[in-house]
Design a protein around this motif. Sequence first.
Motif, PDB file in Angstrom:
ATOM      1  N   PRO A   1     -20.520  20.915 -72.462  1.00 60.09           N
ATOM      2  CA  PRO A   1     -19.608  21.268 -71.382  1.00 60.09           C
ATOM      3  C   PRO A   1     -18.300  21.810 -71.946  1.00 60.09           C
ATOM      4  N   VAL A   2     -17.477  22.335 -71.082  1.00 59.88           N
ATOM      5  CA  VAL A   2     -16.102  22.667 -71.434  1.00 59.88           C
ATOM      6  C   VAL A   2     -15.237  21.449 -71.125  1.00 59.88           C
ATOM      7  N   ILE A   3     -14.326  21.121 -72.012  1.00 59.51           N
ATOM      8  CA  ILE A   3     -13.400  20.015 -71.777  1.00 59.51           C
ATOM      9  C   ILE A   3     -11.995  20.589 -71.624  1.00 59.51           C
ATOM     10  N   VAL A   4     -11.368  20.301 -70.487  1.00 54.17           N
ATOM     11  CA  VAL A   4     -10.008  20.746 -70.182  1.00 54.17           C
ATOM     12  C   VAL A   4      -9.127  19.507 -70.086  1.00 54.17           C
ATOM     13  N   ALA A   5      -7.939  19.541 -70.681  1.00 55.09           N
ATOM     14  CA  ALA A   5      -7.066  18.362 -70.655  1.00 55.09           C
ATOM     15  C   ALA A   5      -5.609  18.762 -70.486  1.00 55.09           C
ATOM     16  N   SER A   6      -4.851  17.916 -69.821  1.00 57.72           N
ATOM     17  CA  SER A   6      -3.423  18.160 -69.611  1.00 57.72           C
ATOM     18  C   SER A   6      -2.649  17.892 -70.895  1.00 57.72           C
ATOM     19  N   ALA A   7      -1.637  18.725 -71.155  1.00 55.16           N
ATOM     20  CA  ALA A   7      -0.871  18.638 -72.401  1.00 55.16           C
ATOM     21  C   ALA A   7       0.152  17.515 -72.401  1.00 55.16           C
ATOM     22  N   GLY A   8       0.502  16.991 -71.234  1.00 57.31           N
ATOM     23  CA  GLY A   8       1.452  15.883 -71.176  1.00 57.31           C
ATOM     24  C   GLY A   8       2.797  16.288 -70.599  1.00 57.31           C
ATOM     25  N   ASN A   9       3.561  15.298 -70.182  1.00 49.95           N
ATOM     26  CA  ASN A   9       4.852  15.516 -69.522  1.00 49.95           C
ATOM     27  C   ASN A   9       6.018  14.988 -70.354  1.00 49.95           C
ATOM     28  N   TYR A  10       5.926  15.140 -71.674  1.00 56.19           N
ATOM     29  CA  TYR A  10       6.932  14.559 -72.562  1.00 56.19           C
ATOM     30  C   TYR A  10       8.085  15.510 -72.880  1.00 56.19           C
TER      31      TYR A  10
END
Length: 242
Positions: free
Chosen positions: A120-129
């Motif tokens: 599959p393709v995995i998409v992830a949020s980079a963060g709110n730092y």
Amino acid sequence: DVLRATEDLVEPQILLSRVFVDALDVFPAADRLDFGAGHGTFVAGVVRQVDPQARIMMYRALDTDGLGSELAVASAIRQAAADGADVINLSLGMHAVDSERPCLALSAVVAEVLGGTNPPVIVASAGNYGNKKKVYPAALDGVVSVAALGADESASGAAWSTHGEWVRCSTVGEGIVSTFVKGTEDERFHGTDTYPLPGQVDPWAVWSGTSFAAPQIAGLIAQTSFDSRTPARDVVAGLFND
């Protein structure tokens, strides 16, 4: 699978409700939505707005305050892949204890999943730092990491969004409108850029964060894959010239 497992029960719908309905007010303060309540519902709504025909499967890895273990997230990724997900969206992230070494469980499972047959393709949020420090699983090899842009016309990066050379792409993550849950927000969240405003909320809300940028990219990949009859991983290769 749940229905088959409960077919001998007189009222299987009772068990189903216990499995799939999340409590929203587990932690103090009483009569207020928990810190992470409605997060998954909001993310699913973002995917549905981009790809209305997407089949969405939800995997619980964090509690209603948005906290959980690396192992729980890794297990959810593996299960989603085993269930045949074409695109896995991860609207979550963490820093590694040792900045020179990525999170071990996440690294191992992502490598395993992406190295399999028809991955599959995995998409992830980079963060709110608001800095360049790597966030996992977004920073792992092969993961489509997504940062957030502001909502103004300049389309510049949101000040609170994590950024850096390891981030793959970005889209608007500020002032996103999507599906939510009924309840009352905790007043402690007031004034932040990354959470709904306090007070009574209904099944719609406004929220900001890279958590809500990532599912836009995940939905785009899924929609493009469906329309073009192209595997999701090939869609990613085309989008990013891999």
